[in-house]
Design an enzyme around this catalytic site. Structure first.
Site, PDB file in Angstrom:
ATOM      1  N   LYS A  26      14.425 -45.054 -50.063  1.00 36.62           N
ATOM      2  CA  LYS A  26      13.315 -45.065 -51.384  1.00 36.62           C
ATOM      3  C   LYS A  26      12.496 -44.358 -51.187  1.00 36.62           C
ATOM      4  O   LYS A  26      12.200 -43.812 -49.926  1.00 36.62           O
ATOM      5  CB  LYS A  26      12.989 -46.544 -51.459  1.00 36.62           C
ATOM      6  CG  LYS A  26      12.300 -47.135 -50.349  1.00 36.62           C
ATOM      7  CD  LYS A  26      10.740 -46.713 -50.251  1.00 36.62           C
ATOM      8  CE  LYS A  26      10.025 -47.751 -49.029  1.00 36.62           C
ATOM      9  NZ  LYS A  26       9.062 -47.013 -48.633  1.00 36.62           N
ATOM     10  N   PRO A 110      16.369 -41.052 -41.650  1.00 33.95           N
ATOM     11  CA  PRO A 110      15.599 -41.257 -40.591  1.00 33.95           C
ATOM     12  C   PRO A 110      14.534 -42.421 -40.502  1.00 33.95           C
ATOM     13  O   PRO A 110      14.339 -42.979 -41.547  1.00 33.95           O
ATOM     14  CB  PRO A 110      14.631 -39.702 -40.629  1.00 33.95           C
ATOM     15  CG  PRO A 110      14.549 -39.526 -42.240  1.00 33.95           C
ATOM     16  CD  PRO A 110      15.948 -40.015 -42.636  1.00 33.95           C
ATOM     17  N   MET A 111      14.566 -42.606 -39.381  1.00 34.46           N
ATOM     18  CA  MET A 111      13.813 -44.122 -38.880  1.00 34.46           C
ATOM     19  C   MET A 111      12.125 -43.887 -38.716  1.00 34.46           C
ATOM     20  O   MET A 111      11.623 -42.671 -38.477  1.00 34.46           O
ATOM     21  CB  MET A 111      14.158 -44.930 -37.733  1.00 34.46           C
ATOM     22  CG  MET A 111      15.639 -45.329 -37.628  1.00 34.46           C
ATOM     23  SD  MET A 111      16.109 -46.205 -36.293  1.00 34.46           S
ATOM     24  CE  MET A 111      16.104 -44.926 -35.039  1.00 34.46           C
ATOM     25  N   GLY A 112      11.292 -44.465 -38.931  1.00 33.34           N
ATOM     26  CA  GLY A 112       9.882 -44.481 -38.980  1.00 33.34           C
ATOM     27  C   GLY A 112       9.268 -43.332 -39.828  1.00 33.34           C
ATOM     28  O   GLY A 112       8.462 -42.557 -39.724  1.00 33.34           O
ATOM     29  N   LEU A 115      11.102 -44.386 -45.516  1.00 29.36           N
ATOM     30  CA  LEU A 115      12.185 -44.218 -46.507  1.00 29.36           C
ATOM     31  C   LEU A 115      12.819 -45.638 -46.598  1.00 29.36           C
ATOM     32  O   LEU A 115      13.611 -45.515 -47.494  1.00 29.36           O
ATOM     33  CB  LEU A 115      13.123 -43.203 -46.065  1.00 29.36           C
ATOM     34  CG  LEU A 115      12.526 -41.719 -45.907  1.00 29.36           C
ATOM     35  CD1 LEU A 115      13.575 -40.677 -45.192  1.00 29.36           C
ATOM     36  CD2 LEU A 115      12.272 -41.294 -47.370  1.00 29.36           C
ATOM     37  N   GLY A 116      12.175 -46.573 -45.746  1.00 37.11           N
ATOM     38  CA  GLY A 116      13.016 -47.927 -46.023  1.00 37.11           C
ATOM     39  C   GLY A 116      14.426 -48.216 -45.407  1.00 37.11           C
ATOM     40  O   GLY A 116      14.964 -49.038 -45.771  1.00 37.11           O
ATOM     41  N   GLY A 117      14.957 -47.161 -44.641  1.00 39.17           N
ATOM     42  CA  GLY A 117      16.204 -47.286 -44.228  1.00 39.17           C
ATOM     43  C   GLY A 117      16.681 -48.669 -43.682  1.00 39.17           C
ATOM     44  O   GLY A 117      17.632 -49.305 -44.045  1.00 39.17           O
ATOM     45  N   SER A 119      15.181 -51.637 -43.953  1.00 40.25           N
ATOM     46  CA  SER A 119      15.036 -52.310 -44.822  1.00 40.25           C
ATOM     47  C   SER A 119      16.390 -52.476 -45.596  1.00 40.25           C
ATOM     48  O   SER A 119      16.932 -53.539 -46.226  1.00 40.25           O
ATOM     49  CB  SER A 119      13.950 -52.394 -45.890  1.00 40.25           C
ATOM     50  OG  SER A 119      12.714 -52.710 -45.001  1.00 40.25           O
ATOM     51  N   SER A 120      16.695 -51.247 -45.961  1.00 46.03           N
ATOM     52  CA  SER A 120      17.947 -51.087 -46.952  1.00 46.03           C
ATOM     53  C   SER A 120      19.151 -51.715 -46.243  1.00 46.03           C
ATOM     54  O   SER A 120      20.019 -52.409 -46.857  1.00 46.03           O
ATOM     55  CB  SER A 120      18.135 -49.802 -47.314  1.00 46.03           C
ATOM     56  OG  SER A 120      19.192 -49.528 -48.356  1.00 46.03           O
ATOM     57  N   ASP A 152       9.816 -54.835 -47.524  1.00 48.06           N
ATOM     58  CA  ASP A 152      10.505 -53.949 -48.412  1.00 48.06           C
ATOM     59  C   ASP A 152      12.050 -54.303 -49.056  1.00 48.06           C
ATOM     60  O   ASP A 152      12.736 -54.022 -49.681  1.00 48.06           O
ATOM     61  CB  ASP A 152      10.803 -52.517 -47.921  1.00 48.06           C
ATOM     62  CG  ASP A 152       9.526 -51.647 -47.924  1.00 48.06           C
ATOM     63  OD1 ASP A 152       8.514 -52.125 -48.466  1.00 48.06           O
ATOM     64  OD2 ASP A 152       9.593 -50.813 -47.320  1.00 48.06           O
TER      65      ASP A 152
HETATM   66  O1  C5P Z   1       7.321 -55.985 -43.631  1.00 43.40           O
HETATM   67  P1  C5P Z   1       7.511 -55.117 -42.499  1.00 43.40           P
HETATM   68  O2  C5P Z   1       8.076 -55.373 -41.617  1.00 43.40           O
HETATM   69  O3  C5P Z   1       7.808 -53.966 -43.478  1.00 43.40           O
HETATM   70  O4  C5P Z   1       5.766 -54.667 -42.298  1.00 43.40           O
HETATM   71  C1  C5P Z   1       5.268 -54.295 -41.098  1.00 43.40           C
HETATM   72  C2  C5P Z   1       4.057 -54.614 -40.796  1.00 43.40           C
HETATM   73  O5  C5P Z   1       3.121 -53.579 -41.846  1.00 43.40           O
HETATM   74  C3  C5P Z   1       3.603 -55.885 -41.034  1.00 43.40           C
HETATM   75  O6  C5P Z   1       3.629 -56.687 -39.886  1.00 43.40           O
HETATM   76  C4  C5P Z   1       2.055 -55.766 -41.496  1.00 43.40           C
HETATM   77  O7  C5P Z   1       1.182 -55.498 -40.263  1.00 43.40           O
HETATM   78  C5  C5P Z   1       2.318 -54.648 -42.182  1.00 43.40           C
HETATM   79  N1  C5P Z   1       2.207 -54.738 -43.648  1.00 43.40           N
HETATM   80  C6  C5P Z   1       1.217 -55.126 -44.538  1.00 43.40           C
HETATM   81  N2  C5P Z   1       1.374 -55.249 -45.840  1.00 43.40           N
HETATM   82  C7  C5P Z   1       2.548 -54.890 -46.304  1.00 43.40           C
HETATM   83  C8  C5P Z   1       3.608 -54.626 -45.673  1.00 43.40           C
HETATM   84  C9  C5P Z   1       3.488 -54.365 -44.396  1.00 43.40           C
HETATM   85  O8  C5P Z   1       0.231 -55.463 -43.701  1.00 43.40           O
HETATM   86  N3  C5P Z   1       2.361 -55.110 -47.757  1.00 43.40           N
END
Ligand code: C5P
Length: 305
Positions: A26, A110-112, A115-117, A119-120, A152
């Protein structure tokens, strides 16, 4: 409507033991941080645009109680992979120790990169195992489970370009223009928690009202901004450099918490020319793609079963 793959409307009676799906990336066409919850998570307002850059996930169902991920992203340990966590979450939710799976992830996203890879991939795993294990969870139930894995994940479970609020769990389908994106990865991975924890982050953006569709203008790009961008550039200056170079061709913006940046074009040849020009003078670690907007994910079973 642009679709990824084919539908997987299989007759319930047809036994299957393996599926192979495409897991799309995404882009955040804009991303506003509009508040913060008591638990530290940030309240967002964004349009999540699916694009046709995809990982491929092969999932084999088993009854041996083992969850394995023999093929996966380089440097990601089996136990830390979100696909493994997704399988374990589903298994513990239904309290059935006999459930097993073998999950293979062919990484192209790519990671980091924002792009949400990951999570997808996790969303894909939930959908695949729901089917292979015959669990019959609804899409909403899988999305609620997915939220435990990452903010995501619900979006990718629903698999539809959407207006997103809350921390990522409030989703409304939105119509976006059919566009091509020049996508540049500036050779650095960004830690999402690090960006969100920054004291410099804007956390009180004003809310937008866009209705059911999002407009785009070739000279000004999309409405709004990415509130995470300034912090990401401070942490990783290569992101700012990529933005400067891409902005020479069209309005450019970072996606998610970075590090990828993108610019939209109505002409794919112009998108390709921009990617080629940016990469021609970039360090070797940079990568680039031309990707296309997608409305919905329709999951392809590559094995045809
Ligand atoms: O949910 P996800 O693992 O992608 O998020 C990684 C980190 O990013 C969370 O632990 C949180 O610290 C931060 N985050 C946030 N608010 C969001 C999404 C992520 O603070 N809506």
């Amino acid at each position: 409507m642009d679709l990824i793959g084919m539908d997987i409307q299989l007759p319930v009676s047809q036994p299957i033991d393996a599926v192979s799906y495409k897991a799309p990336a995404k882009l955040n066409l804009f991303l506003h941080v509009v508040g913060r919850r008591a638990d530290g998570y940030h309240l967002l307002e964004s349009v999540f645009q699916l694009v046709d850059l995809c990982d491929e996930i092969r999932v084999f169902g088993a009854k041996d109680g083992q969850i394995r991920r023999p093929v996966g992203a380089w440097g990601v340990a089996e136990a830390n992979d979100l696909v493994t966590k997704a399988a374990l979450l589903l298994k513990t939710t239904v309290h059935d120790n006999s459930l097993g799976a073998r999950i293979e992830v062919v990484k192209r996203i790519p990671m980091g990169a924002g792009l949400g890879g990951g999570s997808s991939d996790a969303a894909c795993t939930l959908i695949a195992l729901n089917q292979l294990w015959g669990l019959n969870f609804s899409v909403n139930e899988l999305a609620a489970l997915g939220l435990k894995l990452g903010a995501d994940v619900p979006f990718f479970v629903h698999g539809q370009t959407a207006w997103v609020e809350g921390i990522g769990e409030i989703l409304r389908p939105v119509t976006t223009p059919k566009l091509w994106f020049a996508l540049i990865y500036p050779g650095v991975a960004v830690s999402t928690p690090k960006i969100f924890q920054s004291p410099e982050l804007t956390r009180n953006s004003r809310k937008l009202t866009i209705g059911g569709s999002l407009t785009w203008d070739s000279s000004i790009g999309f409405v709004g901004r990415n509130d995470l961008q300034a912090v990401a550039i401070t942490l990783e200056p290569a992101i700012g450099e990529a933005l400067n170079r891409l902005t020479a061709f069209a309005p450019a913006r970072m996606t998610g918490s970075g590090a990828c940046v993108f610019a939209a074009f109505s002409d794919p040849l112009k998108a390709k020319a921009a990617v080629d020009a940016v990469l021609s003078e970039a360090p070797q670690s940079w990568r680039g793609w031309v990707v296309r907007s997608v409305d919905r994910t329709i999951r392809l079973n590559c094995d045809g079963v």
